[in-house]
Every structure is written in C-alpha cells, then in structure tokens.
Design a protein around this motif. Structure first.
Motif, PDB file in Angstrom:
ATOM      1  N   HIS A 107      57.647-106.134   2.452  1.00 57.10           N
ATOM      2  CA  HIS A 107      57.813-107.447   1.837  1.00 57.10           C
ATOM      3  C   HIS A 107      58.094-107.371   0.342  1.00 57.10           C
ATOM      4  O   HIS A 107      58.675-108.282  -0.225  1.00 57.10           O
ATOM      5  N   SER A 108      57.698-106.278  -0.313  1.00 55.61           N
ATOM      6  CA  SER A 108      57.923-106.155  -1.753  1.00 55.61           C
ATOM      7  C   SER A 108      59.403-106.060  -2.101  1.00 55.61           C
ATOM      8  O   SER A 108      59.793-106.352  -3.235  1.00 55.61           O
ATOM      9  N   LEU A 109      60.251-105.667  -1.138  1.00 61.77           N
ATOM     10  CA  LEU A 109      61.682-105.597  -1.413  1.00 61.77           C
ATOM     11  C   LEU A 109      62.241-106.974  -1.759  1.00 61.77           C
ATOM     12  O   LEU A 109      63.175-107.091  -2.550  1.00 61.77           O
ATOM     13  N   ALA A 110      61.680-108.014  -1.171  1.00 60.31           N
ATOM     14  CA  ALA A 110      62.166-109.371  -1.429  1.00 60.31           C
ATOM     15  C   ALA A 110      61.820-109.848  -2.835  1.00 60.31           C
ATOM     16  O   ALA A 110      62.325-110.883  -3.281  1.00 60.31           O
ATOM     17  N   ASP A 127      54.857-107.797   5.693  1.00 60.51           N
ATOM     18  CA  ASP A 127      53.634-107.300   5.058  1.00 60.51           C
ATOM     19  C   ASP A 127      52.807-106.671   6.171  1.00 60.51           C
ATOM     20  O   ASP A 127      52.182-107.364   6.965  1.00 60.51           O
ATOM     21  N   ARG A 128      52.800-105.357   6.216  1.00 63.34           N
ATOM     22  CA  ARG A 128      52.150-104.680   7.339  1.00 63.34           C
ATOM     23  C   ARG A 128      50.635-104.836   7.325  1.00 63.34           C
ATOM     24  O   ARG A 128      49.981-104.530   8.317  1.00 63.34           O
ATOM     25  N   ALA A 129      50.088-105.310   6.212  1.00 64.41           N
ATOM     26  CA  ALA A 129      48.648-105.561   6.156  1.00 64.41           C
ATOM     27  C   ALA A 129      48.279-106.906   6.775  1.00 64.41           C
ATOM     28  O   ALA A 129      47.105-107.198   6.967  1.00 64.41           O
ATOM     29  N   SER A 130      49.290-107.715   7.095  1.00 65.93           N
ATOM     30  CA  SER A 130      49.057-109.053   7.640  1.00 65.93           C
ATOM     31  C   SER A 130      49.515-109.121   9.090  1.00 65.93           C
ATOM     32  O   SER A 130      50.692-108.907   9.394  1.00 65.93           O
ATOM     33  N   ALA A 131      48.603-109.452   9.975  1.00 65.38           N
ATOM     34  CA  ALA A 131      48.954-109.576  11.386  1.00 65.38           C
ATOM     35  C   ALA A 131      49.935-110.724  11.601  1.00 65.38           C
ATOM     36  O   ALA A 131      50.831-110.633  12.460  1.00 65.38           O
ATOM     37  N   VAL A 132      49.784-111.797  10.834  1.00 67.42           N
ATOM     38  CA  VAL A 132      50.695-112.936  10.954  1.00 67.42           C
ATOM     39  C   VAL A 132      52.105-112.522  10.542  1.00 67.42           C
ATOM     40  O   VAL A 132      53.086-112.840  11.232  1.00 67.42           O
ATOM     41  N   SER A 133      52.215-111.786   9.427  1.00 65.32           N
ATOM     42  CA  SER A 133      53.529-111.343   8.965  1.00 65.32           C
ATOM     43  C   SER A 133      54.170-110.388   9.968  1.00 65.32           C
ATOM     44  O   SER A 133      55.369-110.483  10.255  1.00 65.32           O
ATOM     45  N   ARG A 134      53.377-109.490  10.515  1.00 64.66           N
ATOM     46  CA  ARG A 134      53.913-108.559  11.512  1.00 64.66           C
ATOM     47  C   ARG A 134      54.407-109.309  12.738  1.00 64.66           C
ATOM     48  O   ARG A 134      55.467-108.994  13.298  1.00 64.66           O
ATOM     49  N   ALA A 155      59.421 -96.412  11.424  1.00 60.94           N
ATOM     50  CA  ALA A 155      58.194 -96.556  12.219  1.00 60.94           C
ATOM     51  C   ALA A 155      56.954 -96.042  11.487  1.00 60.94           C
ATOM     52  O   ALA A 155      55.834 -96.380  11.876  1.00 60.94           O
ATOM     53  N   GLU A 156      57.133 -95.238  10.443  1.00 66.24           N
ATOM     54  CA  GLU A 156      55.975 -94.781   9.673  1.00 66.24           C
ATOM     55  C   GLU A 156      55.369 -95.921   8.849  1.00 66.24           C
ATOM     56  O   GLU A 156      54.222 -95.834   8.419  1.00 66.24           O
ATOM     57  N   GLY A 157      56.181 -96.943   8.577  1.00 64.82           N
ATOM     58  CA  GLY A 157      55.685 -98.090   7.827  1.00 64.82           C
ATOM     59  C   GLY A 157      55.830 -97.970   6.332  1.00 64.82           C
ATOM     60  O   GLY A 157      55.861 -98.975   5.617  1.00 64.82           O
ATOM     61  N   ARG A 158      55.946 -96.772   5.811  1.00 66.36           N
ATOM     62  CA  ARG A 158      56.142 -96.543   4.383  1.00 66.36           C
ATOM     63  C   ARG A 158      56.693 -95.138   4.193  1.00 66.36           C
ATOM     64  O   ARG A 158      56.763 -94.355   5.153  1.00 66.36           O
ATOM     65  N   ILE A 159      57.083 -94.820   2.978  1.00 71.75           N
ATOM     66  CA  ILE A 159      57.607 -93.494   2.695  1.00 71.75           C
ATOM     67  C   ILE A 159      56.502 -92.457   2.850  1.00 71.75           C
ATOM     68  O   ILE A 159      55.411 -92.597   2.298  1.00 71.75           O
ATOM     69  N   SER A 160      56.785 -91.427   3.594  1.00 72.16           N
ATOM     70  CA  SER A 160      55.794 -90.376   3.826  1.00 72.16           C
ATOM     71  C   SER A 160      55.506 -89.615   2.535  1.00 72.16           C
ATOM     72  O   SER A 160      56.425 -89.314   1.766  1.00 72.16           O
ATOM     73  N   PRO A 161      54.252 -89.284   2.264  1.00 68.56           N
ATOM     74  CA  PRO A 161      53.951 -88.457   1.096  1.00 68.56           C
ATOM     75  C   PRO A 161      54.370 -87.004   1.275  1.00 68.56           C
ATOM     76  O   PRO A 161      54.418 -86.243   0.307  1.00 68.56           O
ATOM     77  N   PRO A 169      51.718 -91.194  10.984  1.00 71.59           N
ATOM     78  CA  PRO A 169      51.593 -91.750  12.343  1.00 71.59           C
ATOM     79  C   PRO A 169      52.480 -92.982  12.501  1.00 71.59           C
ATOM     80  O   PRO A 169      52.541 -93.839  11.620  1.00 71.59           O
ATOM     81  N   PHE A 170      53.182 -93.049  13.612  1.00 71.87           N
ATOM     82  CA  PHE A 170      54.074 -94.172  13.866  1.00 71.87           C
ATOM     83  C   PHE A 170      53.283 -95.437  14.186  1.00 71.87           C
ATOM     84  O   PHE A 170      52.266 -95.396  14.887  1.00 71.87           O
ATOM     85  N   GLN A 171      53.793 -96.570  13.686  1.00 69.55           N
ATOM     86  CA  GLN A 171      53.278 -97.875  14.079  1.00 69.55           C
ATOM     87  C   GLN A 171      53.852 -98.245  15.453  1.00 69.55           C
ATOM     88  O   GLN A 171      54.896 -97.738  15.866  1.00 69.55           O
ATOM     89  N   ASP A 172      53.191 -99.140  16.147  1.00 72.09           N
ATOM     90  CA  ASP A 172      53.613 -99.500  17.509  1.00 72.09           C
ATOM     91  C   ASP A 172      54.798-100.462  17.541  1.00 72.09           C
ATOM     92  O   ASP A 172      55.524-100.529  18.537  1.00 72.09           O
ATOM     93  N   GLY A 173      54.999-101.233  16.466  1.00 68.76           N
ATOM     94  CA  GLY A 173      55.903-102.375  16.505  1.00 68.76           C
ATOM     95  C   GLY A 173      57.299-102.095  17.013  1.00 68.76           C
ATOM     96  O   GLY A 173      57.832-102.832  17.854  1.00 68.76           O
ATOM     97  N   ALA A 174      57.957-101.052  16.495  1.00 72.99           N
ATOM     98  CA  ALA A 174      59.339-100.770  16.893  1.00 72.99           C
ATOM     99  C   ALA A 174      59.443-100.500  18.386  1.00 72.99           C
ATOM    100  O   ALA A 174      60.402-100.916  19.050  1.00 72.99           O
TER     101      ALA A 174
END
Length: 258
Positions: A107-110, A127-134, A155-161, A169-174
């Motif tokens: 969401h920060s890209l916007a 905003d992956r921290a928000s269930a409503v946004s997801r 699917a990682e949700g953010r840039i890997s360190p 770990p991959f998120q389930d959403g995709a």
C-alpha cells in the motif's frame, strides 16, 4: 586507487540509471495524469508504464536473459507468482510480460508523490497487516481475472532480506486466488535483480549487472481446493529457489573510495 575508481564508477552509473528512470516519467506525466482520470484509459496507461520499463532498461545497457521453459504464448489469464528481491522486479515484469497486466503491490506504493496515486488506480495495493485490506485486494484481483486480466503477485509479501539465497515464507493469497478463480499459476524467477539494485535502507545503490528472468511452465489449479495450498506453495518455492545462482548469493556491499 582501484577502490577510488570503482567508487566513482558506482556513483556515475547510479546517476546515469536514475536519470534515465526519472526522465521518461517526467516527459510522459501529463499523459499519465490524463489517462488516469477514467478507468477506460487504464490499459493505455499500463502501456506507458511498459514502454517506460523497456526504455529505461535499454538505456541502462544491461543484458537480460529471458527464459521461457514452455514453448508458446503465456497463458491468459493467469497468476504470475514471483520472488521479490529488488525494486526493479516490477519493471522487469512490465518489460517481459505482454498485455494489460495487473500487479499487486504494498500500500505504501500509492503514497509515492505523483506516480503513487496513479499506481493505486491502475493496479492493486494491499496492506498485508490488515485482514480487510487483504480481502479487498483478493476480491479486486479475482474481478480482474474474471475480466481476462492476468495478475503478478510477490508471494513473499515483501523484499527478501536474503535475495538470491533464500525465500521468505510464501503468503497464501496468490495460491488461494488462483484456485478460486480456476486459473493457472506461472512461477517467475528473478535471481539477479538485487545485484543491480539491492534493497538498502536509506541508500540508493545501482550496480551494472546482467539480469535474468525465468518463466516456468504453467501449473494448473483445476480440481484443487484450499487444502492443496501448502503443497502448491512448496512446489512453486522449489522452482524459484532452483533459479538461484552462485553469483547472486550475496548482496553487493557498499562501495568505498579507500
């Protein structure tokens, strides 16, 4: 002396790459703003962004190895599931994936000045921290797939360190999205982007380095259910991990003049 020349070379190339990234945006911004007023014009706005990516990457002068492991055109619509190691991942996908591609980004890209609100209109921010946004993001993505518009998701949700070495770990959403929409998943590996532009907090680093993008064969989701998500995630993660190369195992360190 060798360190000094390398330091100056890094600074000069960073300036060159930044200039040829910013200039197309500035020149085309009036058209972007105009096209961003109505949803009917969003496909044309995406074409501008694809052209921007192709133009900038060409001026950067970096060679790109594009591999398609399956002959024929990419399936459409589908869910592209990619690893995330650099801020240029979106640009490389815009350059190599044809058609009116949808993108799911944080969401920060916007909130990026000028460009961000347009990105938020044409693509999907979450905003992956928000269930409503997801939830809203997945609904919007499924609507796009139903209209024939493929979507790319990190699917990682953010840039890997540890890009090029280990996936987050991959998120389930995709995977839930692809199964619910009944469309295939196309795994996309980008193992070297972080060597060109590593994600370093508070610092912009650009290093001349070749790029590589791998489109793996499409994975059908026909007949799969939510119970198959863990196995599907593991299968895609294994494919993308196999794309890693020895040269990409470490992010480039800071350049110094001594």
């Amino acid at each position: 002396m060798r360190h000094l020349f390398r330091y100056l070379g890094h600074r000069l190339y960073t300036t060159w790459a930044t200039f040829w990234f910013v200039l197309p945006f500035v020149v085309t911004y009036p058209w972007q703003w105009w096209l961003g007023r109505t949803p009917a014009s969003y496909p044309a706005l995406h074409r501008i962004y694809s052209g921007w990516a192709r133009f900038s990457i060409a001026l950067w002068g970096v060679p790109i190895e594009e591999i398609h492991e399956e002959a024929g055109p990419l399936p459409s619509p589908c869910v592209y599931v990619a690893n995330h190691g650099s801020y240029i991942d979106i640009m490389l996908m815009f350059k190599t994936i044809p058609g009116y591609l949808n993108m799911m980004g944080k969401h920060s890209l916007a909130k990026v000045p000028l460009w961000g609100p347009l990105f938020g209109k044409v693509y999907i921010t979450v905003d992956r921290a928000s269930a409503v946004s997801r939830g809203r993001a997945l609904v919007a993505a499924r609507q796009g797939l139903a209209a024939g518009r493929s979507i790319a998701i990190f699917a990682e949700g953010r840039i890997s360190p540890t890009p090029g070495r280990a996936l987050l770990p991959f998120q389930d959403g995709a995977f839930q999205l692809a199964i619910a929409a009944g469309v295939p998943i196309v795994p996309v590996g980008m193992p070297l982007n972080h060597l060109f532009m590593p994600d370093v907090k508070g610092s912009l680093r650009v290093r001349y380095h070749r790029l590589k993008i791998v489109f793996h064969p499409a994975i059908s989701t026909a007949g799969l259910t939510a119970a198959d998500v863990p196995a599907l995630k593991a299968r895609v993660a294994a494919l993308l991990t196999a794309d890693f190369l020895p040269e990409g195992a470490e992010k480039p360190g800071p350049s110094t003049w001594r």
